[in-house]
Write a protein that holds these residues in place. Structure first.
Motif, PDB file in Angstrom:
ATOM      1  N   ILE A  74      18.099  -8.678  -7.607  1.00 18.60           N
ATOM      2  CA  ILE A  74      18.573  -9.446  -6.449  1.00 18.60           C
ATOM      3  C   ILE A  74      19.648  -8.649  -5.704  1.00 18.60           C
ATOM      4  CG2 ILE A  74      19.624 -11.624  -5.681  1.00 18.60           C
ATOM      5  CD1 ILE A  74      16.782 -11.808  -6.969  1.00 18.60           C
ATOM      6  N   ILE A  75      20.519  -7.992  -6.470  1.00 16.01           N
ATOM      7  CA  ILE A  75      21.525  -7.129  -5.850  1.00 16.01           C
ATOM      8  C   ILE A  75      20.799  -6.021  -5.065  1.00 16.01           C
ATOM      9  CG2 ILE A  75      23.310  -5.390  -6.348  1.00 16.01           C
ATOM     10  CD1 ILE A  75      24.371  -8.250  -6.678  1.00 16.01           C
ATOM     11  N   ALA A  76      19.720  -5.496  -5.645  1.00 14.56           N
ATOM     12  CA  ALA A  76      18.957  -4.431  -4.984  1.00 14.56           C
ATOM     13  C   ALA A  76      18.315  -4.935  -3.689  1.00 14.56           C
ATOM     14  CB  ALA A  76      17.888  -3.882  -5.926  1.00 14.56           C
ATOM     15  N   ASN A  77      17.809  -6.156  -3.712  1.00 13.64           N
ATOM     16  CA  ASN A  77      17.166  -6.725  -2.530  1.00 13.64           C
ATOM     17  C   ASN A  77      17.199  -8.256  -2.604  1.00 13.64           C
ATOM     18  OD1 ASN A  77      15.633  -7.462  -0.361  1.00 13.64           O
ATOM     19  ND2 ASN A  77      13.685  -6.733  -1.214  1.00 13.64           N
ATOM     20  N   PRO A  78      18.181  -8.867  -1.965  1.00 17.65           N
ATOM     21  CA  PRO A  78      18.335 -10.329  -2.102  1.00 17.65           C
ATOM     22  C   PRO A  78      17.412 -11.144  -1.204  1.00 17.65           C
ATOM     23  CG  PRO A  78      20.078  -9.465  -0.718  1.00 17.65           C
ATOM     24  CD  PRO A  78      19.265  -8.282  -1.173  1.00 17.65           C
ATOM     25  N   TYR A  79      16.732 -10.499  -0.246  1.00 11.21           N
ATOM     26  CA  TYR A  79      16.011 -11.284   0.760  1.00 11.21           C
ATOM     27  C   TYR A  79      14.870 -12.123   0.197  1.00 11.21           C
ATOM     28  CZ  TYR A  79      19.134  -8.731   3.760  1.00 11.21           C
ATOM     29  OH  TYR A  79      20.287  -8.225   4.310  1.00 11.21           O
ATOM     30  N   PRO A  80      14.112 -11.608  -0.810  1.00 17.22           N
ATOM     31  CA  PRO A  80      13.088 -12.486  -1.403  1.00 17.22           C
ATOM     32  C   PRO A  80      13.704 -13.743  -2.049  1.00 17.22           C
ATOM     33  CG  PRO A  80      12.672 -10.195  -1.998  1.00 17.22           C
ATOM     34  CD  PRO A  80      14.018 -10.228  -1.325  1.00 17.22           C
ATOM     35  N   LEU A  81      14.882 -13.594  -2.653  1.00 16.31           N
ATOM     36  CA  LEU A  81      15.526 -14.774  -3.238  1.00 16.31           C
ATOM     37  C   LEU A  81      15.974 -15.748  -2.142  1.00 16.31           C
ATOM     38  CD1 LEU A  81      16.628 -16.353  -5.675  1.00 16.31           C
ATOM     39  CD2 LEU A  81      18.796 -15.165  -5.337  1.00 16.31           C
ATOM     40  N   TYR A  82      16.551 -15.212  -1.075  1.00 15.99           N
ATOM     41  CA  TYR A  82      16.967 -16.095   0.023  1.00 15.99           C
ATOM     42  C   TYR A  82      15.766 -16.877   0.555  1.00 15.99           C
ATOM     43  CZ  TYR A  82      21.248 -13.234   0.172  1.00 15.99           C
ATOM     44  OH  TYR A  82      22.398 -12.572  -0.145  1.00 15.99           O
ATOM     45  N   LYS A  83      14.628 -16.215   0.625  1.00 11.10           N
ATOM     46  CA  LYS A  83      13.410 -16.856   1.097  1.00 11.10           C
ATOM     47  C   LYS A  83      13.045 -18.018   0.177  1.00 11.10           C
ATOM     48  CE  LYS A  83       8.641 -15.486   2.331  1.00 11.10           C
ATOM     49  NZ  LYS A  83       7.711 -16.138   1.420  1.00 11.10           N
ATOM     50  N   LEU A 101      27.939 -19.770   3.989  1.00 11.14           N
ATOM     51  CA  LEU A 101      26.994 -19.719   5.101  1.00 11.14           C
ATOM     52  C   LEU A 101      26.240 -18.391   5.031  1.00 11.14           C
ATOM     53  CD1 LEU A 101      29.168 -21.840   5.848  1.00 11.14           C
ATOM     54  CD2 LEU A 101      29.059 -21.050   8.186  1.00 11.14           C
ATOM     55  N   GLY A 102      24.959 -18.456   4.742  1.00 14.34           N
ATOM     56  CA  GLY A 102      24.187 -17.240   4.509  1.00 14.34           C
ATOM     57  C   GLY A 102      23.766 -16.557   5.804  1.00 14.34           C
ATOM     58  N   LEU A 103      24.599 -15.644   6.271  1.00 14.67           N
ATOM     59  CA  LEU A 103      24.245 -14.917   7.505  1.00 14.67           C
ATOM     60  C   LEU A 103      23.008 -14.057   7.258  1.00 14.67           C
ATOM     61  CD1 LEU A 103      27.755 -13.633   8.736  1.00 14.67           C
ATOM     62  CD2 LEU A 103      26.628 -15.779   9.318  1.00 14.67           C
ATOM     63  N   GLY A 104      22.978 -13.390   6.109  1.00 14.83           N
ATOM     64  CA  GLY A 104      21.840 -12.534   5.772  1.00 14.83           C
ATOM     65  C   GLY A 104      20.562 -13.341   5.630  1.00 14.83           C
ATOM     66  N   ALA A 105      20.666 -14.498   4.984  1.00 14.84           N
ATOM     67  CA  ALA A 105      19.497 -15.370   4.820  1.00 14.84           C
ATOM     68  C   ALA A 105      19.021 -15.864   6.188  1.00 14.84           C
ATOM     69  CB  ALA A 105      19.856 -16.547   3.912  1.00 14.84           C
ATOM     70  N   ALA A 106      19.964 -16.324   7.022  1.00 11.94           N
ATOM     71  CA  ALA A 106      19.618 -16.839   8.355  1.00 11.94           C
ATOM     72  C   ALA A 106      18.916 -15.764   9.182  1.00 11.94           C
ATOM     73  CB  ALA A 106      20.876 -17.322   9.071  1.00 11.94           C
ATOM     74  N   ASN A 107      19.387 -14.526   9.056  1.00 14.59           N
ATOM     75  CA  ASN A 107      18.844 -13.425   9.850  1.00 14.59           C
ATOM     76  C   ASN A 107      17.438 -13.008   9.415  1.00 14.59           C
ATOM     77  OD1 ASN A 107      20.984 -13.254  11.601  1.00 14.59           O
ATOM     78  ND2 ASN A 107      22.079 -11.696  10.421  1.00 14.59           N
ATOM     79  N   HIS A 108      16.950 -13.572   8.306  1.00 13.93           N
ATOM     80  CA  HIS A 108      15.576 -13.325   7.855  1.00 13.93           C
ATOM     81  C   HIS A 108      14.752 -14.606   7.888  1.00 13.93           C
ATOM     82  CE1 HIS A 108      15.610  -9.092   6.160  1.00 13.93           C
ATOM     83  NE2 HIS A 108      16.845  -9.264   6.600  1.00 13.93           N
ATOM     84  N   ASP A 109      15.221 -15.599   8.617  1.00 11.64           N
ATOM     85  CA  ASP A 109      14.514 -16.882   8.662  1.00 11.64           C
ATOM     86  C   ASP A 109      13.311 -16.784   9.614  1.00 11.64           C
ATOM     87  OD1 ASP A 109      13.619 -19.466   8.923  1.00 11.64           O
ATOM     88  OD2 ASP A 109      15.613 -20.339   9.205  1.00 11.64           O
ATOM     89  N   PRO A 110      12.084 -16.955   9.089  1.00 16.77           N
ATOM     90  CA  PRO A 110      10.894 -16.833   9.945  1.00 16.77           C
ATOM     91  C   PRO A 110      10.821 -17.934  11.016  1.00 16.77           C
ATOM     92  CG  PRO A 110      10.276 -17.565   7.740  1.00 16.77           C
ATOM     93  CD  PRO A 110      11.736 -17.250   7.692  1.00 16.77           C
TER      94      PRO A 110
END
Ligand code: HEM
Length: 419
Positions: free
Chosen positions: A27-36, A331-340
């Motif tokens: 997750i540290i390596a790539n958190p975006y799949p978890l945020y999804k 507030l997940g800025l990184g998660a929001a920025n990958h929101d489809p």
């Protein structure tokens, strides 16, 4: 991992057993799949292992940044993290922290922000362009002959600190001190944990005292003899309003530290994104005018600031969840920025993405004060790097280093490249 599911009931979704491990190595390596996954399974999530709420949808994060019922004052959270530490040992540090604009709500924030803006006029920014170019070139000159470099230690760590020190008009002989004080202060400001907390506290407090004295002296000098540097601009703004200067050391440490680690960690994230997407990199080399658009995409795709924190001032509801007064919300800025729901092909890196309404600088009243400066720095840094080192590539002779072990300020400890 995911330990429980309770979706059938349709009642309170606030489910303490639904928990995710944000610190797992993959997750540290790539958190975006978890945020999804969180966004799909429990978009307004209470993470019991951390004791706070996590927002992952663009819509919720953006609304929260503009919500007056959320406070930016995280002092109680910070004091809690100090455990048994005797706070009388950190009075100098706390004085800087308590006057910090990034912790304030209106009306204090509105008043302070208006003054702070005076340090970032368009004219002043344009006059600093040369400083940024020269600082970048000097750092690259130092590695040019060897044909390889560590993007982090050779470039992205020193660059933003040196730029701010020069923009402040700090004499060369004092710059190393200034940067050391700022580093000591921010190491303690992070999440102080572990058993060397007393040592960190002592260092931070001593540095806070020295930093404050140093800025006060600069302010006194610039008051007599103003220049075009940022300290002069801020001093003049405070003088015009007939205010005393007690807040200025706080504002200076905020500008220094908010602009330092964010930029330091964003640069390697961007280099890595470009090198991992050779077609995009080639497109940028073929058409350097795409640089501004590429910078926005780097910030959207993998910014350093993954989360910002707020405290609920009253009981509120977000996405059908009841959040009690006093709760901490990430507030997940990184998660929001990958929101489809907001971005087409959200996980693709596309330097021509348009529109690109990312939340990387956090909209609302705390919108990054240094955004224009940051964009200028990143623009010059990436353009110069690609122009001077067109063969830039990962250094395969050195082991790939893992990401920094934190999910809040995302970056690399080192990033080795050849050119
Ligand atoms: C605020 C991101 C560079 C100064 C913020 C916030 C974000 C952010 C997300 C909002 C924080 C919150 O709402 O709690 C970034 C990123 C940067 C960057 C990603 C670089 C890539 C800079 C630079 C400076 C700066 C270069 C100054 C020289 C500030 C200040 C605030 C702020 C003073 C607080 C504003 C306020 O409280 O009103 N930044 N920043 N930042 N940033 Fe930046």
């Amino acid at each position: 991992g995911l330990n429980g599911e309770d979706k059938q009931s349709g009642l309170a979704k606030h489910n303490q057993s639904l928990t995710y491990d944000l610190f797992a190595p993959e997750i540290i390596a790539n958190p975006y799949p978890l945020y999804k996954r969180i966004r799909e399974e429990d978009p307004v999530h209470y993470e019991a292992s951390l004791g706070y709420w996590i927002l992952t949808r663009y819509q919720d994060v953006e609304a929260a940044l503009r919500d007056e019922r959320l406070s930016a004052n995280r002092r109680t959270l910070f004091i809690q993290q100090l455990g048994n530490l005797d706070v009388s040992l950190i009075q100098n540090f706390l004085q800087l922290a308590d006057n910090s604009m990034i912790e304030k709500d209106p009306p204090d924030h509105s008043r302070m922000r208006k003054l702070a803006n005076q340090g970032f006029t368009t004219r002043a920014l344009e006059s600093w362009r040369g400083i940024i170019q020269k600082t970048t070139d000097t750092l690259l000159d130092q590695v040019q002959h060897q044909g390889y470099m560590d993007i982090v230690s050779d470039l992205s760590v020193p660059l933003p600190s040196l730029i701010i020190a020069k923009i402040f008009g700090v004499p060369e002989s004092d710059r190393a001190n200034l940067i050391q004080w700022a580093t000591d202060i921010s190491s303690f400001w992070g999440v102080p944990s572990g058993n060397n907390i007393e040592e960190l506290a002592q260092k931070a407090d001593t540095s806070a005292a020295q930093f404050t004295a140093f800025i006060n002296q600069l302010v006194a000098e610039r008051r007599q003899k103003p220049g075009t540097d940022m300290i002069s601009l801020l001093t003049m703004a405070y003088t015009e309003q007939n205010l005393d200067f007690a807040e200025l050391p706080s504002l200076c440490i905020l500008i220094l530290n908010a602009g330092r680690s964010t930029t330091t960690h964003l640069i390697p994230n961007g280099v890595s994104a470009l090198l991992n997407h050779p077609q995009q990199l080639q497109k940028l080399k073929d058409n350097p005018a795409l640089i501004s658009s590429a910078i926005e995409e780097i910030i959207r795709y993998d910014s350093s600031v993954s989360f910002v924190f707020r405290i609920a001032k009253e009981d509120i509801e977000i996405g059908g969840q009841k959040i009690l007064a006093g709760s901490v919300i990430a507030l997940g800025l990184g998660a929001a920025n990958h929101d489809p729901a907001k971005f087409t092909l959200a996980d693709n890196f596309d330097i021509e993405r348009s529109p690109n309404e990312h939340l990387g600088f956090g909209p609302g009243i705390h919108f990054c004060l240094g955004a224009v400066l940051a964009r200028m720095e990143l623009n010059i840094c990436f353009s110069t790097l690609l122009k001077r080192f067109p063969n830039l590539q990962f250094d395969s002779t050195r082991p790939a280093l893992p990401r920094r072990n934190t999910f809040v300020l995302k970056g690399f400890d080192a990033l080795h490249v050849r050119f």
